[in-house]
Design a protein around this motif. Structure first.
Motif, short mmCIF file in Angstrom:
data_model
loop_
_atom_site.label_atom_id
_atom_site.label_comp_id
_atom_site.label_asym_id
_atom_site.label_seq_id
_atom_site.Cartn_x
_atom_site.Cartn_y
_atom_site.Cartn_z
N THR A 334 0.81 -1.22 0.00
CA THR A 334 0.00 0.00 0.00
C THR A 334 0.85 1.28 0.00
N LEU A 335 2.16 1.13 0.23
CA LEU A 335 3.02 2.30 0.45
C LEU A 335 3.36 3.05 -0.84
N MET A 336 3.90 2.37 -1.84
CA MET A 336 4.34 3.05 -3.06
C MET A 336 3.19 3.77 -3.78
N PRO A 337 2.00 3.18 -3.89
CA PRO A 337 0.91 3.93 -4.54
C PRO A 337 0.60 5.27 -3.86
N GLU A 338 0.70 5.32 -2.52
CA GLU A 338 0.44 6.58 -1.81
C GLU A 338 1.56 7.59 -2.04
N ILE A 339 2.80 7.10 -2.10
CA ILE A 339 3.94 7.99 -2.39
C ILE A 339 3.79 8.59 -3.77
N ILE A 340 3.44 7.77 -4.74
CA ILE A 340 3.28 8.25 -6.13
C ILE A 340 2.12 9.25 -6.21
N LYS A 341 1.01 8.95 -5.52
CA LYS A 341 -0.13 9.87 -5.52
C LYS A 341 0.24 11.22 -4.92
N ALA A 342 0.96 11.20 -3.80
CA ALA A 342 1.37 12.45 -3.15
C ALA A 342 2.27 13.27 -4.08
N TYR A 343 3.16 12.60 -4.81
CA TYR A 343 4.04 13.30 -5.75
C TYR A 343 3.25 13.91 -6.90
N GLU A 344 2.36 13.12 -7.48
CA GLU A 344 1.56 13.61 -8.61
C GLU A 344 0.72 14.82 -8.21
N ASN A 345 0.13 14.77 -7.03
CA ASN A 345 -0.70 15.88 -6.57
C ASN A 345 0.14 17.10 -6.20
N ASN A 346 1.35 16.86 -5.66
CA ASN A 346 2.27 17.94 -5.33
C ASN A 346 2.73 18.67 -6.59
N SER A 347 2.76 17.95 -7.71
CA SER A 347 3.23 18.52 -8.99
C SER A 347 2.06 18.93 -9.90
N ARG A 348 0.85 18.80 -9.42
CA ARG A 348 -0.33 18.94 -10.28
C ARG A 348 -0.52 20.36 -10.80
N GLU A 349 -0.88 20.46 -12.08
CA GLU A 349 -1.25 21.73 -12.71
C GLU A 349 -2.72 21.66 -13.10
N ILE A 350 -3.47 22.69 -12.76
CA ILE A 350 -4.92 22.71 -12.97
C ILE A 350 -5.28 23.88 -13.89
N LYS A 351 -6.18 23.65 -14.82
CA LYS A 351 -6.59 24.69 -15.77
C LYS A 351 -7.20 25.89 -15.03
N THR A 352 -6.84 27.06 -15.51
CA THR A 352 -7.31 28.30 -14.88
C THR A 352 -8.84 28.40 -14.89
N SER A 353 -9.46 28.00 -15.99
CA SER A 353 -10.93 28.09 -16.09
C SER A 353 -11.62 27.22 -15.05
N LEU A 354 -11.06 26.03 -14.80
CA LEU A 354 -11.65 25.12 -13.81
C LEU A 354 -11.51 25.69 -12.39
N ILE A 355 -10.34 26.28 -12.12
CA ILE A 355 -10.12 26.88 -10.79
C ILE A 355 -11.12 28.00 -10.54
N ASN A 356 -11.30 28.87 -11.55
CA ASN A 356 -12.22 30.00 -11.39
C ASN A 356 -13.66 29.55 -11.25
N ASP A 357 -14.03 28.49 -11.96
CA ASP A 357 -15.40 27.95 -11.82
C ASP A 357 -15.65 27.52 -10.38
N VAL A 358 -14.69 26.81 -9.80
CA VAL A 358 -14.83 26.31 -8.43
C VAL A 358 -14.90 27.46 -7.43
N ILE A 359 -14.00 28.43 -7.56
CA ILE A 359 -13.94 29.53 -6.59
C ILE A 359 -15.16 30.43 -6.70
N MET A 360 -15.59 30.74 -7.92
CA MET A 360 -16.76 31.61 -8.08
C MET A 360 -18.03 30.94 -7.54
#
Length: 434
Positions: A334-360
């Motif tokens: 169970t360990l490596m999948p969580e490490i990989i997930k944490a890395y992917e999320n730490n490096s994640r880039e999100i589209k500006t339009s999606l961010i603004n939709d959520v915040i508004m």
């Protein structure tokens, strides 16, 4: 990797020099009272070369109880360092404290550069010659306030270092952090002996760590293991401080940090302190409860542990937990999948339009509270960084941002996007600011 440490009496500008060299002012991500602290460890990047940098507390000439603690920290830093930057005040005469430090450094036998700080014009540069009296061959003038002398210093410190490659930068590096005897090295050994893992030759070693490169599910990773204590003596008697120091060194070099907790001993305050450094450094994080073979009733105990972890680490609800045994390898998968997930999320880039939709949508559902007849307005949001993800809010007045509303916005972002296992930074900027 080469290690350099800053030593000197109080108020000579060590922290300012530290900030100049690491080229940043630490952004505090963690708002939990009593947890954030000054960073005393960093990594310097210069012309595709890197070295570790340690800051230490100011050493007084006279003895007192507080100074003993700082002195122990300084001795430990000197022991770990390859090169020592002895910081002095160029506008003062050599003091008793300078002489005390000089004697310490002479005994160490390490490479020492005397940095004469606060020399911000040509006339003052002549003051540096007084400091040759300390008996060290290399004396350099700098001004932390005016950013003078640092190119020459960095050229000197990196002249024998090799450039790091882009390939090395793109490989996920992770480390196990935590108190002594919680099973960090045993977890690494167990992980590297897994059937799904192929271990290659050691990629690189330093005086304090061993990097092991391995392949997991056809991808390369590097696990950083800190070496055992090389020296016994009074400066290592305080195990908690030493373990924290070693953890900090591994944290800075990693993308993901796995905090290891002992299932037999339970959680203590020091676990929280070690974790806080990984959060402040903006790393991906996993909490691993090791020695799971020692629990009597795994099914019931896992429920109890989850509740306890959620309460104790309630300031970081986004971190996932795994329960493993390095001894029996139970639940190790169970360990490596969580490490990989944490890395992917730490490096994640999100589209500006999606961010603004959520915040508004969040703002329309719950308006910011008004303060003295004024209300916060959010015009636009964009992601302005990764590792960790950083979101910049363009607003009418950033002084109207209440911490509870900031927490609300963070929660909405976390609900909308996969950001488990990573801190995130919310920055508020007035519309008129560049």
């Amino acid at each position: 990797m080469k290690t350099v440490c800053l030593i000197g009496k109080p108020n000579v500008g060590k922290s300012s020099i530290f900030n100049r060299l690491i080229n940043e002012k630490k952004a505090i991500i963690l708002s939990e009272p009593g947890i954030t602290r000054d960073r005393i460890y960093g990594v310097v990047n210069y012309n595709k070369k890197k070295f570790n940098l340690i800051d230490t507390g100011g050493i007084h000439g006279e003895e007192d109880n507080f100074d003993k603690d700082i002195l122990a920290q300084a001795e430990l830093a000197i022991d770990e360092a390859d090169t020592i930057l002895f910081v002095t005040d160029g506008l003062e005469n050599i003091s008793d404290a300078d002489k005390k430090i000089r004697n310490m450094l002479k005994k160490s036998g390490k490479d020492v550069i005397v940095l004469v700080n606060k020399l911000d014009n040509e006339k003052r540069k002549d003051y540096m010659y007084n400091f040759y009296e300390l008996g060290f061959e290399k004396v350099m003038p700098v001004s932390a306030e005016h950013n003078l002398g640092f190119k020459e210093l960095l050229d000197y410190l990196t002249k024998d270092l090799e450039e790091y490659t882009e390939e090395e930068e793109n490989i996920l590096k992770f480390c196990f952090i935590g108190r002594p005897n919680v099973g960090k090295s045993s977890l690494i050994n167990a992980l590297l002996n897994e059937d799904r893992v192929i271990v290659s030759d050691v990629a690189g070693t330093t005086r304090d760590a061993v990097d092991t490169r391995f392949t997991y599910d056809k991808k390369d990773y590097i696990v950083i293991d800190t070496a055992g204590m090389r020296k016994k003596g009074r400066i290592y008697e305080n195990i908690e401080k030493y373990s924290l120091y070693r953890s900090m060194r591994a944290i800075e070099r990693s993308n993901v940090c796995v905090l290891v907790v002992d299932a037999k001993e339970g959680i203590i305050e020091h676990d929280k302190h070690i974790l806080s450094y990984a959060i402040e450094a903006g790393k991906g994080i996993v909490i691993c409860v090791n020695k799971w073979d020692t629990v009597k009733d795994p099914n019931e105990d896992i429920k109890r542990w989850k509740k306890e972890l959620e309460v104790y680490f309630n300031f970081v609800p986004y971190i996932n937990f795994v329960f493993t045994s390095a001894l029996t390898k139970k639940r190790l998968h169970t360990l490596m999948p969580e490490i990989i997930k944490a890395y992917e999320n730490n490096s994640r880039e999100i589209k500006t339009s999606l961010i603004n939709d959520v915040i508004m949508e969040a703002v329309s559902m719950h308006e910011p509270p008004s303060y003295k007849g004024k209300r916060l307005k959010i015009y636009f949001v964009s992601q302005t960084g990764t590792k960790p993800p950083k979101f910049t809010f363009n607003v009418n007045n950033k002084n109207l941002v209440h911490f509870s509303y900031e927490r609300y916005l963070e929660n909405r972002l976390r609900e909308a996007f996969p950001l488990e296992g990573t801190p995130i930074i919310l920055q508020f900027k007035n519309k008129s600011e560049k």
